[in-house]
Design a protein around this motif. Structure first.
Motif, PDB file in Angstrom:
ATOM      1  N   ALA A   5      -7.843   2.988  -4.731  1.00 38.70           N
ATOM      2  CA  ALA A   5      -7.835   1.573  -5.056  1.00 38.70           C
ATOM      3  C   ALA A   5      -7.494   0.795  -3.799  1.00 38.70           C
ATOM      4  CB  ALA A   5      -6.811   1.299  -6.140  1.00 38.70           C
ATOM      5  N   PRO A   6      -7.820  -0.489  -3.793  1.00 36.96           N
ATOM      6  CA  PRO A   6      -7.526  -1.307  -2.615  1.00 36.96           C
ATOM      7  C   PRO A   6      -6.039  -1.657  -2.532  1.00 36.96           C
ATOM      8  CG  PRO A   6      -8.541  -2.643  -4.309  1.00 36.96           C
ATOM      9  CD  PRO A   6      -8.557  -1.228  -4.806  1.00 36.96           C
ATOM     10  N   VAL A   7      -5.220  -0.662  -2.248  1.00 36.75           N
ATOM     11  CA  VAL A   7      -3.777  -0.852  -2.137  1.00 36.75           C
ATOM     12  C   VAL A   7      -3.420  -0.893  -0.660  1.00 36.75           C
ATOM     13  CG1 VAL A   7      -1.515   0.113  -2.666  1.00 36.75           C
ATOM     14  CG2 VAL A   7      -3.388   0.375  -4.291  1.00 36.75           C
ATOM     15  N   LEU A   8      -2.646  -1.904  -0.282  1.00 36.65           N
ATOM     16  CA  LEU A   8      -2.234  -2.001   1.116  1.00 36.65           C
ATOM     17  C   LEU A   8      -1.310  -0.853   1.464  1.00 36.65           C
ATOM     18  CD1 LEU A   8      -1.484  -5.812   1.332  1.00 36.65           C
ATOM     19  CD2 LEU A   8      -3.520  -4.620   2.129  1.00 36.65           C
ATOM     20  N   GLU A   9      -1.488  -0.311   2.651  1.00 32.20           N
ATOM     21  CA  GLU A   9      -0.681   0.835   3.075  1.00 32.20           C
ATOM     22  C   GLU A   9       0.805   0.500   3.064  1.00 32.20           C
ATOM     23  OE1 GLU A   9      -0.230   3.610   7.004  1.00 32.20           O
ATOM     24  OE2 GLU A   9      -2.202   2.855   6.488  1.00 32.20           O
ATOM     25  N   GLU A  10       1.151  -0.737   3.435  1.00 37.81           N
ATOM     26  CA  GLU A  10       2.558  -1.140   3.456  1.00 37.81           C
ATOM     27  C   GLU A  10       3.147  -1.107   2.049  1.00 37.81           C
ATOM     28  OE1 GLU A  10       1.703  -4.966   4.799  1.00 37.81           O
ATOM     29  OE2 GLU A  10       0.843  -4.246   6.644  1.00 37.81           O
ATOM     30  N   GLN A  11       2.394  -1.573   1.054  1.00 40.13           N
ATOM     31  CA  GLN A  11       2.876  -1.570  -0.320  1.00 40.13           C
ATOM     32  C   GLN A  11       3.055  -0.145  -0.826  1.00 40.13           C
ATOM     33  OE1 GLN A  11      -0.086  -3.923  -2.304  1.00 40.13           O
ATOM     34  NE2 GLN A  11       1.184  -5.747  -2.210  1.00 40.13           N
ATOM     35  N   ALA A  12       2.174   0.731  -0.433  1.00 44.64           N
ATOM     36  CA  ALA A  12       2.244   2.118  -0.888  1.00 44.64           C
ATOM     37  C   ALA A  12       3.532   2.788  -0.421  1.00 44.64           C
ATOM     38  CB  ALA A  12       1.034   2.892  -0.387  1.00 44.64           C
ATOM     39  N   LYS A  13       4.076   2.364   0.697  1.00 41.82           N
ATOM     40  CA  LYS A  13       5.309   2.958   1.221  1.00 41.82           C
ATOM     41  C   LYS A  13       6.546   2.477   0.464  1.00 41.82           C
ATOM     42  CE  LYS A  13       3.493   3.472   5.869  1.00 41.82           C
ATOM     43  NZ  LYS A  13       3.565   3.021   7.253  1.00 41.82           N
ATOM     44  N   LEU A  14       6.411   1.410  -0.317  1.00 43.12           N
ATOM     45  CA  LEU A  14       7.549   0.827  -1.013  1.00 43.12           C
ATOM     46  C   LEU A  14       7.843   1.486  -2.353  1.00 43.12           C
ATOM     47  CD1 LEU A  14       6.840  -2.966  -0.424  1.00 43.12           C
ATOM     48  CD2 LEU A  14       8.402  -1.479   0.844  1.00 43.12           C
ATOM     49  N   TRP A  15       6.886   2.202  -2.913  1.00 40.27           N
ATOM     50  CA  TRP A  15       7.100   2.722  -4.270  1.00 40.27           C
ATOM     51  C   TRP A  15       8.004   3.932  -4.272  1.00 40.27           C
ATOM     52  CZ3 TRP A  15       5.112   7.155  -6.912  1.00 40.27           C
ATOM     53  CH2 TRP A  15       4.302   7.992  -6.140  1.00 40.27           C
ATOM     54  N   LYS A  16       8.757   4.029  -5.357  1.00 40.35           N
ATOM     55  CA  LYS A  16       9.695   5.136  -5.521  1.00 40.35           C
ATOM     56  C   LYS A  16       9.205   6.101  -6.602  1.00 40.35           C
ATOM     57  CE  LYS A  16      14.598   5.960  -6.385  1.00 40.35           C
ATOM     58  NZ  LYS A  16      15.894   5.322  -6.611  1.00 40.35           N
ATOM     59  N   PHE A  45       0.051  -2.129 -13.127  1.00 38.10           N
ATOM     60  CA  PHE A  45      -1.338  -2.229 -12.688  1.00 38.10           C
ATOM     61  C   PHE A  45      -2.259  -1.694 -13.773  1.00 38.10           C
ATOM     62  CE2 PHE A  45       1.192  -1.804  -8.850  1.00 38.10           C
ATOM     63  CZ  PHE A  45       0.648  -2.760  -8.000  1.00 38.10           C
ATOM     64  N   ASN A  46      -3.500  -2.183 -13.772  1.00 37.49           N
ATOM     65  CA  ASN A  46      -4.522  -1.699 -14.683  1.00 37.49           C
ATOM     66  C   ASN A  46      -5.524  -0.855 -13.896  1.00 37.49           C
ATOM     67  OD1 ASN A  46      -6.613  -1.257 -16.453  1.00 37.49           O
ATOM     68  ND2 ASN A  46      -6.685  -3.357 -17.206  1.00 37.49           N
ATOM     69  N   PRO A  47      -5.470   0.470 -14.020  1.00 36.79           N
ATOM     70  CA  PRO A  47      -6.390   1.334 -13.276  1.00 36.79           C
ATOM     71  C   PRO A  47      -7.859   1.100 -13.623  1.00 36.79           C
ATOM     72  CG  PRO A  47      -4.613   2.628 -14.240  1.00 36.79           C
ATOM     73  CD  PRO A  47      -4.516   1.246 -14.801  1.00 36.79           C
ATOM     74  N   LYS A  52      -5.848  -3.726 -10.672  1.00 35.10           N
ATOM     75  CA  LYS A  52      -5.428  -5.129 -10.643  1.00 35.10           C
ATOM     76  C   LYS A  52      -3.978  -5.230 -11.110  1.00 35.10           C
ATOM     77  CE  LYS A  52      -6.315  -9.579 -12.744  1.00 35.10           C
ATOM     78  NZ  LYS A  52      -7.034 -10.279 -13.798  1.00 35.10           N
ATOM     79  N   LEU A  53      -3.203  -6.037 -10.395  1.00 34.44           N
ATOM     80  CA  LEU A  53      -1.808  -6.269 -10.787  1.00 34.44           C
ATOM     81  C   LEU A  53      -1.797  -7.082 -12.069  1.00 34.44           C
ATOM     82  CD1 LEU A  53       1.229  -6.107 -10.143  1.00 34.44           C
ATOM     83  CD2 LEU A  53       0.950  -8.228  -8.847  1.00 34.44           C
ATOM     84  N   VAL A  54      -1.129  -6.558 -13.099  1.00 34.83           N
ATOM     85  CA  VAL A  54      -1.056  -7.227 -14.387  1.00 34.83           C
ATOM     86  C   VAL A  54       0.166  -8.132 -14.445  1.00 34.83           C
ATOM     87  CG1 VAL A  54      -0.835  -6.867 -16.885  1.00 34.83           C
ATOM     88  CG2 VAL A  54      -2.268  -5.333 -15.534  1.00 34.83           C
ATOM     89  N   VAL A  55       1.316  -7.575 -14.066  1.00 33.37           N
ATOM     90  CA  VAL A  55       2.565  -8.326 -14.138  1.00 33.37           C
ATOM     91  C   VAL A  55       3.613  -7.644 -13.253  1.00 33.37           C
ATOM     92  CG1 VAL A  55       3.438  -7.077 -16.160  1.00 33.37           C
ATOM     93  CG2 VAL A  55       4.193  -9.413 -15.779  1.00 33.37           C
TER      94      VAL A  55
END
Length: 85
Positions: A5-16, A45-47, A52-55
């Motif tokens: 998915a079009p996820v920014l690399e920076e955001q991907a590093k933030l998830w736990k 997110f809705n895969p 897409k970010l839902v909330v």
């Protein structure tokens, strides 16, 4: 980990952790993905819609209440980032 998915690399590093939630009433079932960030923020997110970010919620408790209100059920316990990498 490779993202489809079009996820920014920076955001991907933030998830736990992440969890999959499903609405079992619908067929095919609707699936949402809850992502918990390092700071406690939870995004849903809705895969099926290009992730897409839902909330966004400030805490897991708020995100869980939102999902349960719409009668979603958790599919699997948390998938820890450290188990994926």
């Amino acid at each position: 980990m490779q993202f489809h998915a079009p996820v920014l690399e920076e955001q991907a590093k933030l998830w736990k952790y992440l969890e999959l939630w499903v609405d079992p009433v619908l067929f095919p079932p609707k699936i949402l993905m809850l992502v918990g960030d390092q700071d406690g923020t939870c995004r849903i997110f809705n895969p099926a819609s290009d992730y897409k970010l839902v909330v966004t919620h400030p805490s897991y408790e708020n995100a869980q209440a939102w999902l349960l209100e719409d009668e979603y059920e958790r599919v699997k316990g948390p998938l820890l980032a450290e188990e994926v990498f």
